[in-house]
Scaffold this motif. Structure first.
Motif, PDB file in Angstrom:
ATOM      1  N   ASN A  19       0.833  -1.202   0.000  1.00 26.61           N
ATOM      2  CA  ASN A  19       0.000   0.000   0.000  1.00 26.61           C
ATOM      3  C   ASN A  19       0.869   1.254   0.000  1.00 26.61           C
ATOM      4  O   ASN A  19       0.555   2.247  -0.652  1.00 26.61           O
ATOM      5  N   TRP A  20       1.964   1.215   0.769  1.00 28.66           N
ATOM      6  CA  TRP A  20       2.918   2.327   0.826  1.00 28.66           C
ATOM      7  C   TRP A  20       3.481   2.571  -0.578  1.00 28.66           C
ATOM      8  O   TRP A  20       3.521   3.699  -1.067  1.00 28.66           O
ATOM      9  N   ASP A  21       3.914   1.483  -1.228  1.00 33.90           N
ATOM     10  CA  ASP A  21       4.482   1.589  -2.581  1.00 33.90           C
ATOM     11  C   ASP A  21       3.454   2.099  -3.591  1.00 33.90           C
ATOM     12  O   ASP A  21       3.775   2.885  -4.476  1.00 33.90           O
ATOM     13  N   LYS A  22       2.222   1.657  -3.445  1.00 40.63           N
ATOM     14  CA  LYS A  22       1.159   2.074  -4.383  1.00 40.63           C
ATOM     15  C   LYS A  22       0.912   3.576  -4.303  1.00 40.63           C
ATOM     16  O   LYS A  22       0.747   4.242  -5.326  1.00 40.63           O
ATOM     17  N   LEU A  23       0.901   4.115  -3.073  1.00 40.85           N
ATOM     18  CA  LEU A  23       0.718   5.565  -2.915  1.00 40.85           C
ATOM     19  C   LEU A  23       1.821   6.336  -3.644  1.00 40.85           C
ATOM     20  O   LEU A  23       1.559   7.283  -4.378  1.00 40.85           O
ATOM     21  N   GLY A  24       3.061   5.934  -3.424  1.00 32.85           N
ATOM     22  CA  GLY A  24       4.193   6.604  -4.064  1.00 32.85           C
ATOM     23  C   GLY A  24       4.181   6.419  -5.569  1.00 32.85           C
ATOM     24  O   GLY A  24       4.419   7.367  -6.321  1.00 32.85           O
ATOM     25  N   ALA A  25       3.910   5.208  -6.010  1.00 27.62           N
ATOM     26  CA  ALA A  25       3.889   4.926  -7.449  1.00 27.62           C
ATOM     27  C   ALA A  25       2.837   5.766  -8.168  1.00 27.62           C
ATOM     28  O   ALA A  25       3.077   6.298  -9.258  1.00 27.62           O
ATOM     29  N   ASN A  26       1.661   5.900  -7.558  1.00 31.87           N
ATOM     30  CA  ASN A  26       0.609   6.701  -8.189  1.00 31.87           C
ATOM     31  C   ASN A  26       1.026   8.165  -8.315  1.00 31.87           C
ATOM     32  O   ASN A  26       0.775   8.808  -9.342  1.00 31.87           O
ATOM     33  N   MET A  27       1.655   8.709  -7.278  1.00 28.45           N
ATOM     34  CA  MET A  27       2.099  10.107  -7.353  1.00 28.45           C
ATOM     35  C   MET A  27       3.211  10.272  -8.379  1.00 28.45           C
ATOM     36  O   MET A  27       3.206  11.232  -9.162  1.00 28.45           O
ATOM     37  N   ASN A  28       4.150   9.345  -8.384  1.00 26.75           N
ATOM     38  CA  ASN A  28       5.234   9.427  -9.365  1.00 26.75           C
ATOM     39  C   ASN A  28       4.700   9.283 -10.784  1.00 26.75           C
ATOM     40  O   ASN A  28       5.201   9.919 -11.714  1.00 26.75           O
ATOM     41  N   ASN A  29       3.674   8.453 -10.956  1.00 19.94           N
ATOM     42  CA  ASN A  29       3.060   8.278 -12.270  1.00 19.94           C
ATOM     43  C   ASN A  29       2.460   9.565 -12.806  1.00 19.94           C
ATOM     44  O   ASN A  29       2.497   9.820 -14.010  1.00 19.94           O
ATOM     45  N   LEU A  30       1.875  10.365 -11.918  1.00 19.00           N
ATOM     46  CA  LEU A  30       1.318  11.655 -12.362  1.00 19.00           C
ATOM     47  C   LEU A  30       2.395  12.481 -13.058  1.00 19.00           C
ATOM     48  O   LEU A  30       2.181  13.031 -14.138  1.00 19.00           O
ATOM     49  N   ARG A  31       3.554  12.576 -12.421  1.00 18.43           N
ATOM     50  CA  ARG A  31       4.661  13.350 -12.988  1.00 18.43           C
ATOM     51  C   ARG A  31       5.179  12.711 -14.281  1.00 18.43           C
ATOM     52  O   ARG A  31       5.306  13.372 -15.312  1.00 18.43           O
ATOM     53  N   THR A  32       5.481  11.417 -14.210  1.00 15.28           N
ATOM     54  CA  THR A  32       6.092  10.735 -15.348  1.00 15.28           C
ATOM     55  C   THR A  32       5.208  10.776 -16.580  1.00 15.28           C
ATOM     56  O   THR A  32       5.655  11.165 -17.663  1.00 15.28           O
ATOM     57  N   LYS A  33       3.962  10.391 -16.434  1.00 12.37           N
ATOM     58  CA  LYS A  33       3.059  10.367 -17.591  1.00 12.37           C
ATOM     59  C   LYS A  33       2.874  11.754 -18.193  1.00 12.37           C
ATOM     60  O   LYS A  33       2.878  11.919 -19.411  1.00 12.37           O
ATOM     61  N   THR A  34       2.702  12.749 -17.333  1.00 15.27           N
ATOM     62  CA  THR A  34       2.500  14.117 -17.823  1.00 15.27           C
ATOM     63  C   THR A  34       3.710  14.607 -18.600  1.00 15.27           C
ATOM     64  O   THR A  34       3.583  15.170 -19.688  1.00 15.27           O
ATOM     65  N   LEU A  35       4.907  14.397 -18.051  1.00 17.22           N
ATOM     66  CA  LEU A  35       6.115  14.904 -18.703  1.00 17.22           C
ATOM     67  C   LEU A  35       6.458  14.129 -19.975  1.00 17.22           C
ATOM     68  O   LEU A  35       6.931  14.723 -20.950  1.00 17.22           O
ATOM     69  N   ILE A  36       6.211  12.825 -19.996  1.00 19.26           N
ATOM     70  CA  ILE A  36       6.448  12.067 -21.228  1.00 19.26           C
ATOM     71  C   ILE A  36       5.468  12.493 -22.311  1.00 19.26           C
ATOM     72  O   ILE A  36       5.846  12.676 -23.466  1.00 19.26           O
ATOM     73  N   LYS A  37       4.203  12.663 -21.951  1.00 19.50           N
ATOM     74  CA  LYS A  37       3.210  13.120 -22.940  1.00 19.50           C
ATOM     75  C   LYS A  37       3.601  14.462 -23.540  1.00 19.50           C
ATOM     76  O   LYS A  37       3.367  14.719 -24.714  1.00 19.50           O
ATOM     77  N   ASP A  38       4.202  15.324 -22.723  1.00 15.76           N
ATOM     78  CA  ASP A  38       4.563  16.671 -23.153  1.00 15.76           C
ATOM     79  C   ASP A  38       5.901  16.728 -23.896  1.00 15.76           C
ATOM     80  O   ASP A  38       6.216  17.720 -24.540  1.00 15.76           O
ATOM     81  N   ALA A  39       6.696  15.671 -23.838  1.00 13.16           N
ATOM     82  CA  ALA A  39       8.049  15.687 -24.397  1.00 13.16           C
ATOM     83  C   ALA A  39       8.063  15.555 -25.917  1.00 13.16           C
ATOM     84  O   ALA A  39       7.210  14.891 -26.505  1.00 13.16           O
ATOM     85  N   ASP A  40       9.065  16.199 -26.524  1.00 14.78           N
ATOM     86  CA  ASP A  40       9.356  15.985 -27.947  1.00 14.78           C
ATOM     87  C   ASP A  40      10.229  14.742 -28.116  1.00 14.78           C
ATOM     88  O   ASP A  40      10.076  13.988 -29.071  1.00 14.78           O
ATOM     89  N   ILE A  41      11.153  14.573 -27.192  1.00 13.24           N
ATOM     90  CA  ILE A  41      12.110  13.463 -27.228  1.00 13.24           C
ATOM     91  C   ILE A  41      12.213  12.881 -25.820  1.00 13.24           C
ATOM     92  O   ILE A  41      12.268  13.624 -24.848  1.00 13.24           O
ATOM     93  N   VAL A  42      12.264  11.557 -25.734  1.00 16.49           N
ATOM     94  CA  VAL A  42      12.452  10.872 -24.459  1.00 16.49           C
ATOM     95  C   VAL A  42      13.786  10.134 -24.520  1.00 16.49           C
ATOM     96  O   VAL A  42      13.995   9.286 -25.393  1.00 16.49           O
ATOM     97  N   VAL A  43      14.691  10.503 -23.621  1.00 16.29           N
ATOM     98  CA  VAL A  43      15.979   9.816 -23.500  1.00 16.29           C
ATOM     99  C   VAL A  43      15.831   8.810 -22.365  1.00 16.29           C
ATOM    100  O   VAL A  43      15.428   9.173 -21.267  1.00 16.29           O
ATOM    101  N   VAL A  44      16.156   7.546 -22.654  1.00 17.15           N
ATOM    102  CA  VAL A  44      16.013   6.494 -21.648  1.00 17.15           C
ATOM    103  C   VAL A  44      17.389   5.885 -21.383  1.00 17.15           C
ATOM    104  O   VAL A  44      17.993   5.293 -22.277  1.00 17.15           O
ATOM    105  N   ARG A  45      17.864   6.049 -20.155  1.00 19.04           N
ATOM    106  CA  ARG A  45      19.188   5.571 -19.755  1.00 19.04           C
ATOM    107  C   ARG A  45      19.064   4.266 -18.978  1.00 19.04           C
ATOM    108  O   ARG A  45      18.299   4.164 -18.009  1.00 19.04           O
ATOM    109  N   PHE A  46      19.823   3.270 -19.436  1.00 15.24           N
ATOM    110  CA  PHE A  46      19.951   1.999 -18.737  1.00 15.24           C
ATOM    111  C   PHE A  46      21.400   1.863 -18.300  1.00 15.24           C
ATOM    112  O   PHE A  46      22.305   1.955 -19.131  1.00 15.24           O
ATOM    113  N   GLY A  47      21.609   1.666 -17.018  1.00 14.92           N
ATOM    114  CA  GLY A  47      22.958   1.463 -16.503  1.00 14.92           C
ATOM    115  C   GLY A  47      23.262  -0.019 -16.378  1.00 14.92           C
ATOM    116  O   GLY A  47      22.371  -0.862 -16.433  1.00 14.92           O
TER     117      GLY A  47
END
Length: 196
Positions: A82-110
């Motif tokens: 439940n703790w993780d779900k609360l955080g994930a939902n809030m982080n999703n708001l930011r991530t989805k909004t910014l990806i939708k708004d982006a022209d280019i998405v850079v994805v880094r894998f280490g």
């Protein structure tokens, strides 16, 4: 046009009459992926040094804040899921909004951690029809082959992302990565299309 030197040392320059400039717009670039190295800072510095019209955004890169944001704002939960779900939902708001708004998405894998979030972001960006640049060391290319197939550009170093942006936006090319060994395609394989 080609300037000075032999084919192996030739560099290209774009004159303002030939180059198509896309610098009248501000490009929105979302930086997704691992949070354990300075790759975002390298890109930000490179964008600033080249004076590129780029606005950078990213997820919250504080691991602790990302984990605890929901519980801090909405209250603690007794169960981890439940703790993780609360955080994930809030982080999703930011991530989805910014990806939708982006022209280019850079994805880094280490190389060190499994970046499930980065893979999800790449898939989400691809589903939205966003342009993707992947960034990772060559030793993990095989495991990322499907992600890389959705990318327009696959880079190994953050500086290559900056050089890609400089080329896409202004037509600026860096010194060839292969240095003096670089040979233009026309010199290697012949000029033009043999089957017009």
């Amino acid at each position: 046009r080609l300037v000075s030197g032999t084919a192996s040392t030739a560099s290209r320059v774009f004159s303002s009459t030939n180059a198509v400039s896309a610098s009248d717009k501000t490009w929105k670039v979302y930086l997704s992926g691992e949070i354990h190295s300075d790759w975002r800072e390298v890109i930000a510095k490179g964008v600033a040094d080249k004076n590129l019209p780029v606005s950078l955004s990213s997820p919250n890169t504080s691991h602790e804040d990302s984990d605890d944001c929901g519980a801090i704002i909405l209250g603690m939960e007794e169960e981890r899921r439940n703790w993780d779900k609360l955080g994930a939902n809030m982080n999703n708001l930011r991530t989805k909004t910014l990806i939708k708004d982006a022209d280019i998405v850079v994805v880094r894998f280490g190389p060190k951690y499994r970046q499930w979030n980065a893979a999800f972001d790449a898939g989400y960006a691809s589903a939205l029809g966003k342009e993707i640049i992947t960034l990772h060391p060559p030793e993990i290319s095989h495991m990322l082959k499907e992600v890389n197939s959705a990318a327009s550009v696959v880079c190994e170093e953050a500086s290559q992302v900056v050089d890609t942006l400089a080329y896409v936006i202004n037509g600026d090319l860096p010194t060839p990565r292969d240095g003096d060994e670089f040979v233009p395609i026309a010199d290697r394989l012949g000029a033009g299309n043999p089957n017009p």
